[in-house]
Design a protein around this motif. Structure first.
Motif, PDB file in Angstrom:
ATOM      1  N   GLY A 102       0.789  -1.224   0.000  1.00 12.61           N
ATOM      2  CA  GLY A 102       0.000   0.000   0.000  1.00 12.61           C
ATOM      3  C   GLY A 102       0.818   1.268   0.000  1.00 12.61           C
ATOM      4  N   MET A 103       2.106   1.168   0.304  1.00  5.04           N
ATOM      5  CA  MET A 103       2.965   2.347   0.298  1.00  5.04           C
ATOM      6  C   MET A 103       3.192   2.809  -1.142  1.00  5.04           C
ATOM      7  N   ILE A 104       3.046   4.099  -1.373  1.00  2.00           N
ATOM      8  CA  ILE A 104       3.289   4.691  -2.687  1.00  2.00           C
ATOM      9  C   ILE A 104       4.693   5.295  -2.695  1.00  2.00           C
ATOM     10  N   VAL A 105       5.475   4.962  -3.697  1.00  2.00           N
ATOM     11  CA  VAL A 105       6.823   5.516  -3.854  1.00  2.00           C
ATOM     12  C   VAL A 105       6.861   6.328  -5.144  1.00  2.00           C
ATOM     13  N   GLU A 106       6.940   7.636  -4.988  1.00  2.00           N
ATOM     14  CA  GLU A 106       6.989   8.562  -6.128  1.00  2.00           C
ATOM     15  C   GLU A 106       8.444   8.950  -6.386  1.00  2.00           C
ATOM     16  N   ASN A 107       8.879   8.816  -7.620  1.00  2.00           N
ATOM     17  CA  ASN A 107      10.270   9.023  -8.024  1.00  2.00           C
ATOM     18  C   ASN A 107      10.309  10.193  -9.010  1.00  2.00           C
ATOM     19  N   VAL A 108      11.013  11.279  -8.665  1.00  3.41           N
ATOM     20  CA  VAL A 108      10.938  12.499  -9.477  1.00  3.41           C
ATOM     21  C   VAL A 108      12.313  13.100  -9.729  1.00  3.41           C
ATOM     22  N   TYR A 109      12.447  13.679 -10.904  1.00  2.00           N
ATOM     23  CA  TYR A 109      13.657  14.415 -11.285  1.00  2.00           C
ATOM     24  C   TYR A 109      13.244  15.835 -11.676  1.00  2.00           C
ATOM     25  N   VAL A 110      13.434  16.758 -10.744  1.00  4.91           N
ATOM     26  CA  VAL A 110      13.061  18.159 -10.966  1.00  4.91           C
ATOM     27  C   VAL A 110      14.104  18.816 -11.886  1.00  4.91           C
ATOM     28  N   PRO A 111      13.685  19.662 -12.827  1.00  3.10           N
ATOM     29  CA  PRO A 111      14.655  20.319 -13.711  1.00  3.10           C
ATOM     30  C   PRO A 111      15.688  21.123 -12.938  1.00  3.10           C
ATOM     31  N   ALA A 112      16.895  21.186 -13.481  1.00  2.00           N
ATOM     32  CA  ALA A 112      17.977  21.927 -12.817  1.00  2.00           C
ATOM     33  C   ALA A 112      17.707  23.427 -12.820  1.00  2.00           C
ATOM     34  N   GLY A 113      17.190  23.952 -13.932  1.00  8.59           N
ATOM     35  CA  GLY A 113      16.792  25.356 -13.966  1.00  8.59           C
ATOM     36  C   GLY A 113      17.776  26.314 -14.603  1.00  8.59           C
ATOM     37  N   GLY A 114      18.789  25.790 -15.301  1.00  4.35           N
ATOM     38  CA  GLY A 114      19.719  26.692 -15.985  1.00  4.35           C
ATOM     39  C   GLY A 114      20.617  27.461 -15.027  1.00  4.35           C
ATOM     40  N   ASP A 115      21.219  28.538 -15.533  1.00  2.00           N
ATOM     41  CA  ASP A 115      22.249  29.254 -14.771  1.00  2.00           C
ATOM     42  C   ASP A 115      21.798  30.600 -14.203  1.00  2.00           C
ATOM     43  N   ILE A 116      20.777  31.214 -14.793  1.00  5.74           N
ATOM     44  CA  ILE A 116      20.358  32.550 -14.369  1.00  5.74           C
ATOM     45  C   ILE A 116      19.045  32.449 -13.598  1.00  5.74           C
ATOM     46  N   PRO A 117      19.017  32.883 -12.332  1.00  2.35           N
ATOM     47  CA  PRO A 117      17.804  32.737 -11.516  1.00  2.35           C
ATOM     48  C   PRO A 117      16.760  33.819 -11.787  1.00  2.35           C
ATOM     49  N   LEU A 168      23.574  32.226  -2.493  1.00  2.00           N
ATOM     50  CA  LEU A 168      22.234  32.814  -2.436  1.00  2.00           C
ATOM     51  C   LEU A 168      21.694  33.226  -3.803  1.00  2.00           C
ATOM     52  N   LYS A 169      22.585  33.574  -4.720  1.00  4.61           N
ATOM     53  CA  LYS A 169      22.163  33.987  -6.058  1.00  4.61           C
ATOM     54  C   LYS A 169      22.484  32.930  -7.111  1.00  4.61           C
ATOM     55  N   VAL A 170      22.774  31.714  -6.645  1.00  7.88           N
ATOM     56  CA  VAL A 170      23.087  30.602  -7.542  1.00  7.88           C
ATOM     57  C   VAL A 170      21.884  29.664  -7.610  1.00  7.88           C
ATOM     58  N   VAL A 171      21.474  29.299  -8.823  1.00  7.92           N
ATOM     59  CA  VAL A 171      20.329  28.419  -9.003  1.00  7.92           C
ATOM     60  C   VAL A 171      20.533  27.136  -8.203  1.00  7.92           C
ATOM     61  N   SER A 172      19.523  26.777  -7.450  1.00 10.04           N
ATOM     62  CA  SER A 172      19.413  25.636  -6.533  1.00 10.04           C
ATOM     63  C   SER A 172      19.327  26.080  -5.084  1.00 10.04           C
ATOM     64  N   HIS A 173      19.708  27.360  -4.803  1.00 14.60           N
ATOM     65  CA  HIS A 173      19.666  27.827  -3.415  1.00 14.60           C
ATOM     66  C   HIS A 173      19.094  29.244  -3.296  1.00 14.60           C
ATOM     67  N   THR A 174      18.443  29.715  -4.340  1.00 16.17           N
ATOM     68  CA  THR A 174      17.897  31.074  -4.311  1.00 16.17           C
ATOM     69  C   THR A 174      16.625  31.113  -3.460  1.00 16.17           C
ATOM     70  N   PRO A 175      16.333  32.262  -2.864  1.00 16.45           N
ATOM     71  CA  PRO A 175      15.128  32.366  -2.037  1.00 16.45           C
ATOM     72  C   PRO A 175      13.841  31.990  -2.758  1.00 16.45           C
ATOM     73  N   VAL A 176      13.727  32.325  -4.046  1.00  9.90           N
ATOM     74  CA  VAL A 176      12.484  32.013  -4.762  1.00  9.90           C
ATOM     75  C   VAL A 176      12.316  30.506  -4.915  1.00  9.90           C
ATOM     76  N   GLU A 177      13.401  29.777  -5.115  1.00 10.58           N
ATOM     77  CA  GLU A 177      13.310  28.317  -5.207  1.00 10.58           C
ATOM     78  C   GLU A 177      12.985  27.706  -3.854  1.00 10.58           C
ATOM     79  N   VAL A 178      13.636  28.207  -2.828  1.00  9.07           N
ATOM     80  CA  VAL A 178      13.400  27.697  -1.475  1.00  9.07           C
ATOM     81  C   VAL A 178      11.948  27.928  -1.066  1.00  9.07           C
ATOM     82  N   ASP A 179      11.415  29.099  -1.371  1.00  6.89           N
ATOM     83  CA  ASP A 179      10.014  29.399  -1.058  1.00  6.89           C
ATOM     84  C   ASP A 179       9.074  28.471  -1.822  1.00  6.89           C
TER      85      ASP A 179
END
Length: 264
Positions: A102-117, A168-179
């Protein structure tokens, strides 16, 4: 007990030798792979079956992206969501039918998002935010004990990166992504198993760039890979393991495997 591993393998056919080594050493019940970079017809089914992983679900495409879940426990394919909204193979879900039934295992690959946030200057960044927004709308409807794992391509906490100030201004750790990721968490009340088991600000990374010849020098890592569980499932976690050794194996992925154990 049921154990589940997630690993962005960065080409499953190229890295099958280290996958085989890992499975022989650790023997998780379920292995969720991201960025398999192959069509289903070329997936190494026999290699996994020879290792005892007879149950396989693949959502692949030629040369890019792709996810696969292999298991020693019987399962049925449960879902395939196009959260990228363009047909890219980035998700597959399965329902366990044996131990952990009954356990559901969802496997996902979120896009990296390029270089400019900035979504105005960088289409890929906008696609990433929209992807997470579609995941969030889906999460609001989840009504089964679920585990969502994979490469989220976001390191949300200050202690999830080697330098909060410099990234903080590098894609993967920007405030908009975290939010954005926080809204996804709140939509279902997901538990971040990694940080429940290894509380911040303890060191916890899952990715180190290929650009560094010696990935251990300076330890410039980020926690991009995650295992999040529904509240009732999170209460059954008995262990969580961060496998850093495979980053030093021959022809490694730039990501490492993570494993969570459940008393199901």
């Amino acid at each position: 007990m049921v154990s589940v591993t997630t690993w962005n393998i960065n080409s499953v056919r190229l890295r099958m030798p280290i996958v085989e080594r890992f499975l022989k050493e650790q023997s998780p019940d379920v292995l969720c792979l991201q960025e398999i970079k192959t069509e289903e017809k070329f997936f190494p089914f026999e290699a996994f079956r020879d290792l005892g992983y007879e149950h396989i679900a693949v959502h692949g495409q030629k040369g890019y992206h792709g996810v696969a879940t292999v298991s020693r426990i019987p399962f049925r394919e449960f879902s395939r969501h196009d959260w990228q909204d363009n047909g890219e193979a980035r998700h597959i879900g399965v329902e366990l039918l044996g131990p952990g039934r009954g356990m559901i295992v969802e496997n996902v690959y979120v896009p990296a998002g390029g270089d400019i946030p900035d979504r105005e200057q960088n289409l890929k960044f906008g696609q990433k935010l929209d992807f997470i927004e579609r995941m969030t709308r889906w999460a609001e409807t989840v009504d089964r004990p679920s585990l969502i794992v994979g490469d989220f391509n976001i390191a949300p906490l200050e202690s999830d990166v080697w330098s909060h100030k410099q990234l903080l201004k590098v894609v993967s750790h920007t405030p908009v992504e975290v939010d954005s990721l926080q809204r996804f968490m709140d939509a279902h009340g997901w538990s971040d198993i990694g940080r429940e088991q290894v509380p911040a600000p303890e060191r916890y990374y899952s990715w180190w760039s290929y650009r560094a010849k010696d990935w251990t020098k300076g330890d410039r890592g980020r926690r991009l890979d995650h295992m999040w569980a529904s509240p009732e499932l999170a209460r059954q976690v008995t262990g969580h393991h961060i496998h850093e050794n495979p980053r030093s194996w021959e022809k490694p992925s730039d990501h490492i495997p993570l494993t969570t154990e459940f008393s199901l």
